[in-house]
Design an enzyme around this catalytic site. Structure first.
Site: not given
Length: 441
Positions: A239, A282, A301
């Protein structure tokens, strides 16, 4: 940064955990004998949770990486209510302190994923990782086209060890007495295994990042890195490299800056639940970077992304509305719709669950700023949860979808407390509680 080869054989990982159990038992025997010789009578829990054991467990799980490292944070999802605070804190510290793999093992993984000439795609690739966690580690690089990228590389064969790691770690924790024998974690563990398999599928994570990138494209305060699809595989995720500071550094920022950042993240959560029907669950602080020049928050993430049905989100709409009205029958009905009371429960246990929910909803109980820094909300929730399970014998685990969502909410509460923010959460939430804003797809 110290590195070590990732053990990936089933028996080598089992042997490492067995060795860990033996070391814990040996430390307990040694410390117990020493304490008895001094005339003390320590409890077994105190002996198990000694500094020597905590340090050794942390080191061994950091070396194993993978699900052995991840399972603890999944067990402590609902504010650590069912495991001792010491263990919960230990496993939380492990989240971003994995031991990196050595360069030769890294090169082997990249050769398997990209082919033997993979270096030709880059003008520079930094072999020393800039971050290492339980499933993989992150490297800084420049592509041949001149783009600065972050490359997340999965540890070798970690995906193959997920199921056995989860079972072995739970067995270890049970034998060590660190989690109660009465607690029934099986449904949660089955869901945890599936979640970990999803997190180990980097193409799936890349797709989630692209969806969120598109959804948040019009937001000026939030940014999701672009994916480089040609350099992304099941085990490698590439990324755009996004500069920024750890969001915890905002503890030193002006109150208005802290308030704005936490407001953005709460608004994003409500958008995820009630508009997207998809939540990045998360709450790890390392998943957020703050860019002081622009005031933007970088979202990282998306491995732990979960999609929710309209029935589920409607249950939470009803729950929040009932909590605002202090309507316990309404809370009861909403929890039943979400799936909390699928098993038998005594009236006094249900009353305690409702009390726990009202405590968790304190930030929206009044249309006024809530002082997270002084509320001590996480500790009070943990104490109520421990009392419910230890004193009243209620070990039922709520639905996994709810636990993952609560984990995200609890993470935002902790961040707001850490940044000492006073925030009117209800004002942010109310626009999403009207029926037309709720996801119906």
């Amino acid at each position: 940064m110290k590195s070590s080869k990732v053990p990936h054989g089933r028996y080598s990982r089992l042997g490492a955990l067995a060795s860990l159990a033996g070391r814990v038992a040996s430390n307990v025997a040694w410390e117990g004998a020493k304490q008895f010789a001094q005339g003390n009578r320590p409890s077994r829990k105190d002996l198990v949770m000694s500094p020597a054991n905590i340090a050794h467990v942390a080191d061994k799980l950091a070396d194993l990486r993978g699900a052995a490292m991840k399972v603890g944070q999944l067990l402590s999802m609902d504010a650590g209510d069912l495991i001792p605070p010491e263990l919960s804190d230990l496993l939380a510290r492990l989240r971003n302190h994995a031991t990196p793999m050595p360069s030769n093992q890294l090169n082997q993984v990249l050769t398997e994923q990209w082919g033997p000439e993979w270096k030709q795609a880059f003008t520079h690739f930094r072999f020393s990782p800039i971050a290492s966690a339980s499933i993989g580690q992150v490297h800084e690089a420049y592509t041949d086209a001149g783009d600065k990228v972050a490359v997340k590389v999965q540890y070798p064969r970690i995906k193959d060890s997920i199921d056995s790691d989860v079972d072995n770690v739970i067995t270890l924790l049970r034998l060590s007495g660190l989690i109660p024998k009465e607690a029934n974690y099986q449904a949660l563990l089955d869901e945890a295994k599936q979640q970990l398999h999803d997190e180990a599928d980097y193409r799936k994570e890349a797709n989630a990042m692209m969806r969120f990138n598109e959804r948040l494209n019009a937001h000026t305060d939030l940014v999701v890195p672009n994916i480089h699809s040609t350099l992304t595989t099941d085990r490698v995720l590439t990324m755009d490299f996004m500069a920024g500071e750890p969001i915890e550094t905002l503890t030193k920022a002006e109150p208005a800056v802290r308030h704005r950042a936490v407001s953005q993240l709460f608004t994003l959560l409500f958008e995820e639940v009630f508009v997207f029907g998809e939540v990045q669950t998360d709450p790890n602080f390392a998943n957020y970077l703050y860019q002081p020049e622009s005031g933007r928050i970088v979202l990282l993430d998306f491995g732990a992304t979960r999609q929710y049905t309209s029935r589920f989100t409607e249950g939470y709409r009803k729950l929040f509305l009932a909590a605002i009205e202090k309507d316990n029958p309404g809370i009861d009905a909403a929890l039943t719709q979400i799936g909390f009371f699928a098993e038998a429960i005594l009236p006094e246990q249900k009353a305690s669950v409702l009390e726990l929910v009202n405590t968790a909803c304190e930030p929206i109980a009044a249309d006024a700023p809530f002082n997270f820094g002084q509320a001590d909300l996480a500790t009070r929730l943990r104490n109520r949860g421990m009392a419910l399970s230890m004193e009243q014998g209620y070990w039922h685990t709520p639905p996994a979808d709810a636990l993952f969502l609560h984990r995200k909410i609890a993470g935002l509460y902790l961040l707001a407390a850490k940044l000492d923010v006073t925030l009117n959460v209800r004002a942010l939430l109310m626009p999403y509680l009207t029926a037309e804003r709720v996801k119906t797809a």
